[in-house]
Design an enzyme around this catalytic site. Structure first.
Site, short mmCIF file in Angstrom:
data_model
loop_
_atom_site.label_atom_id
_atom_site.label_comp_id
_atom_site.label_asym_id
_atom_site.label_seq_id
_atom_site.Cartn_x
_atom_site.Cartn_y
_atom_site.Cartn_z
N SER A 196 0.85 -1.19 0.00
CA SER A 196 0.00 0.00 0.00
C SER A 196 0.88 1.23 0.00
O SER A 196 2.08 1.15 0.35
CB SER A 196 -0.89 0.00 1.26
OG SER A 196 -1.49 1.26 1.48
N TYR A 234 -2.72 -0.86 10.27
CA TYR A 234 -2.63 -1.09 8.83
C TYR A 234 -1.30 -0.55 8.30
O TYR A 234 -0.61 -1.21 7.51
CB TYR A 234 -3.80 -0.41 8.14
CG TYR A 234 -3.90 -0.65 6.65
CD1 TYR A 234 -4.50 -1.80 6.14
CD2 TYR A 234 -3.41 0.29 5.74
CE1 TYR A 234 -4.61 -2.02 4.78
CE2 TYR A 234 -3.51 0.08 4.37
CZ TYR A 234 -4.12 -1.07 3.89
OH TYR A 234 -4.22 -1.29 2.55
#
Length: 264
Positions: free
Chosen positions: A155, A168
């Site tokens: 990401s 995350y």
């Protein structure tokens, strides 16, 4: 006659005869990647924890791609025993896994000071530890065969942080470094391990953010391409990393983010 300096380009991207396992592929990014790899010729193995949703996705892709090209195995990628059993079944029943896409992931949006330890562990186990567990299980047979491709879905949060998504961010940062560690250990065995790091994509998981006028404006303003990405934007890079075309690319994280990580 001398050998051509440039190989047959279409053949470089041809995945015919390759078995590709994509975790977390009953919807969203994983489903798009599975369909894209199948479109390049691969036999695709879907994965998810919800058997009903997985069966629906299998039926839909079967109808689109033709029977026999897609298989589905429901198992929990955070369960070490379940992973080992499932990978063994896939390799026996479908064929040796030549491409693994570690895509399974979850999000949990809570400030760090309010975050429960159980939620921290859940995100880390799903987004990071699962890539180790499935990657290790698949790599053992790849090492014996002397070839294989592993693609970890990271990401922009592998490189950037934003308030409210601490676990995350930690998991995706760890996944970027795990990609390097895997390449360092397995490249000598003919395995290429790389990561794709998408920017903000419009998916089912991010729909609430797309619908938030302020957040939507921030994404559009922060991204040089001035748009949200889509799962389809990852298909080309994934096929490249899965194919012989990327045979000398190893340990890299490729940002597919509309330019977000190159500007301030």
């Amino acid at each position: 006659m001398s050998e051509p300096l440039v190989p047959d380009v279409p053949a470089l991207f041809d995945l015919t005869g390759t078995v590709a396992l994509v975790t977390g592929s009953s919807r969203g990014i994983g489903r798009a990647l599975a369909e894209g790899l199948a479109g390049a010729g691969a036999t695709v193995v879907l994965n998810g924890r919800d058997p009903d949703r997985l069966a629906r996705t299998l039926d839909e892709l079967d109808a689109r791609l033709g029977g026999g090209r897609v298989h589905a195995y429901a198992f929990d990628v955070t369960d070490e025993a379940a992973v080992a059993e499932a990978v063994a079944r896939v390799e026996t029943e479908v064929g040796p896994v030549g491409v693994l896409v570690n895509n399974a992931g979850v999000q949990h949006r809570v400030p760090l000071v309010d975050l429960e330890a159980a939620d921290w562990r859940r995100v880390l186990e799903t987004d990071l530890t699962s890539a180790f567990l499935v990657g290790r299980a698949v790599a053992r047979s790849m090492i014996n065969r002397g070839s294989g491709k592993i693609i970890n879905i990271a990401s922009v949060q592998s490189d950037l942080a934003r308030p409210g998504i601490g676990p995350y961010t930690a998991a995706k940062g760890g996944l970027r470094t795990l990609t390097r560690a895997m390449a360092a250990e397995w490249a000598r065995s003919g395995i290429q391990v790389n990561a794709l790091a998408p920017g903000y994509l419009a998916t089912e998981m991010t729909q609430a953010l797309v619908d938030d006028a302020d957040f939507n404006a921030w994404v559009l303003g922060r991204t040089p391409a001035a748009r949200w990405g889509t799962p389809a934007d990852l298909v080309g890079p994934a096929v490249w990393l899965a194919s012989p075309a990327s045979a000398f690319v190893n340990g890299q994280t490729i940002f597919v983010d509309g330019g977000m990580t190159v500007v301030v």
